[in-house]
Design an enzyme around this catalytic site. Structure first.
Site, PDB file in Angstrom:
ATOM      1  N   ALA A  14       0.821  -1.212   0.000  1.00  0.00           N
ATOM      2  CA  ALA A  14       0.000   0.000   0.000  1.00  0.00           C
ATOM      3  C   ALA A  14       0.854   1.262   0.000  1.00  0.00           C
ATOM      4  CB  ALA A  14      -0.941  -0.005   1.211  1.00  0.00           C
ATOM      5  N   GLU A 170       0.072 -22.370   2.277  1.00  0.00           N
ATOM      6  CA  GLU A 170       1.109 -22.156   1.270  1.00  0.00           C
ATOM      7  C   GLU A 170       2.489 -22.528   1.820  1.00  0.00           C
ATOM      8  OE1 GLU A 170      -0.323 -19.140  -2.092  1.00  0.00           O
ATOM      9  OE2 GLU A 170       0.570 -18.126  -0.369  1.00  0.00           O
TER      10      GLU A 170
END
Length: 402
Positions: A14, A170
């Site tokens: 961001a 993951e």
């Protein structure tokens, strides 16, 4: 009259996207832009599980901020943020202070242990480059010690992972790739090493449909992952996780917690009102009740009006927020109307190792196996492009079509 100063805290997804777009939208005469980050590099936080497993070199998951942000256009400060004093419009750093007219808080996440006894002291966290690299080094060190006869307990080779969300799954997907390599390197039979995923909920990966979750479980189990679902962790000891009413101990020589994150503690230190570790942001991405403070990424909740709940915190969300935050800061400086943020969901893909994965893309298209694994690399490179530009993708990108 002095030009306004825009200060961006954090060079994650961001913060870096916000900074890069501010330099495109505002001239040098319109605003001074300052980017503050603890390190002089940006790291791909969605790749940290690979660093932690040892399947990706740490340097491949990061790049220098000055390579993608012009230091002649943006003042770069490498320091740690201690506190934000909003009444005085100042940011307190470890080594100095910086004033601002407009502030963007994009400091990212820290691990949330939810108060589980012993978790902070005894578990590893996939939190940044250094913490992730430490996990990979520790795993290999356990193999080396076992091979040398320094430890004889087979449990010392167990890798126990708490949390069946994105990062946890993951991570075990990468471990099933790395463990056989380590076994071969240290001449240890593969069946001596257990990879155990512990999840309190009845299943894993709640963001995916049941058929995709079933595929993921079957795929990982076939490659040696053991799942303990419906097993709430009550304590983490130096030996492993304590689960269930009967206080069963799941032993491991490497114990990793991936069960949750919360916004940076600077938020609470600065006296902002928190909801589950983050601040609430309005549709224009300004912190609720604030005129000149934006809160992005893992630091804030932004409401999905259609769903009636906050958008899930992802790298995809953070990059999109950065674009709108820069647009709205430009609008504030030029006295123009502000835009509302609406998330454009490009889909979700999870890797289950190098050549396997699951995904939901293009509003309902489901992927499994190699096609999902390939799409995951495309998604990663797209994010890398948005954050760092084409040169960064060429240097660090994963997808190799030829």
């Amino acid at each position: 009259m002095s030009k306004p100063k825009v200060v961006v805290l954090g060079a994650g997804y961001a913060g870096l996207v916000t900074t890069r777009h501010l330099t495109k939208k505002l001239s040098q005469e319109e605003a001074e832009i300052v980017l503050i980050n603890k390190h002089n590099y940006h790291y791909e936080s969605t790749w940290l599980h690979e660093v932690a497993a040892g399947t990706l070199e740490p340097n491949q998951a990061r790049f220098m901020i000055s390579d993608v942000v012009n230091p002649n256009r943006v003042r770069l400060i490498y320091d740690s943020v201690v506190k934000i004093n909003k009444d005085e419009q100042r940011v307190v750093l470890e080594n100095s202070e910086v004033s601002y007219d407009y502030l963007v808080i994009a400091l990212g996440f820290v691990t949330n242990t939810f108060g589980i006894k012993g978790m902070e002291e005894n578990a590893f966290f996939i939190q940044d480059i250094d913490s992730s690299r430490l996990i990979a080094e520790h795993i290999e060190y356990q193999f080396a010690k076992y091979s040398a006869g320094e430890i004889t307990d087979d449990d010392a080779l167990n890798i126990v992972v708490g949390g069946g969300g994105f990062t946890g799954i993951e991570f075990v997907g990468e471990l099933v790739e790395e463990v056989p390599r380590l076994c071969k390197k240290y001449d240890i039979p593969r069946n001596k090493v257990r990879i155990i995923n512990v999840e309190a909920a009845p299943s894993i990966l709640p963001m995916f449909d049941k058929d995709l979750v079933s595929y993921a479980i079957q795929s990982l189990e076939a490659r040696g992952v053991e799942f303990r679902m419906g097993a709430a962790i009550s304590e983490c000891t130096p030996e492993g996780f304590v689960v269930g009413d009967d206080k069963e101990l799941i032993k491991g020589g490497t114990v990793v917690w991936t069960g949750g994150v919360k916004g940076n503690p600077v938020l609470s230190e600065s006296g902002f009102e928190l909801v589950k570790g983050k601040v609430n942001a309005d549709a224009d991405l300004r912190m609720q009740g604030e005129e000149n403070i934006f809160a992005l990424g893992d630091c804030s909740w932004v409401m999905d009006k259609e769903a009636g709940r906050p958008y899930p915190p992802t790298g995809q969300l953070a990059t999109q927020e950065g674009v709108i935050a820069a647009e709205n800061i430009k609008s504030l400086i030029r006295n123009e109307p502000l835009k509302e943020f609406v998330f454009s969901d490009k889909g979700t893909v999870a890797s289950l190792g190098v050549t396997d994965g699951i995904g939901n893309i293009f509003q309902g298209t489901k992927l499994k196996g190699k096609s999902a694994a390939a799409m995951k690399k495309v998604v990663d490179d797209r994010t890398l492009f948005l954050v760092g530009g084409p040169k960064t993708v060429i240097k660090k990108g994963k997808f190799r079509p030829f």
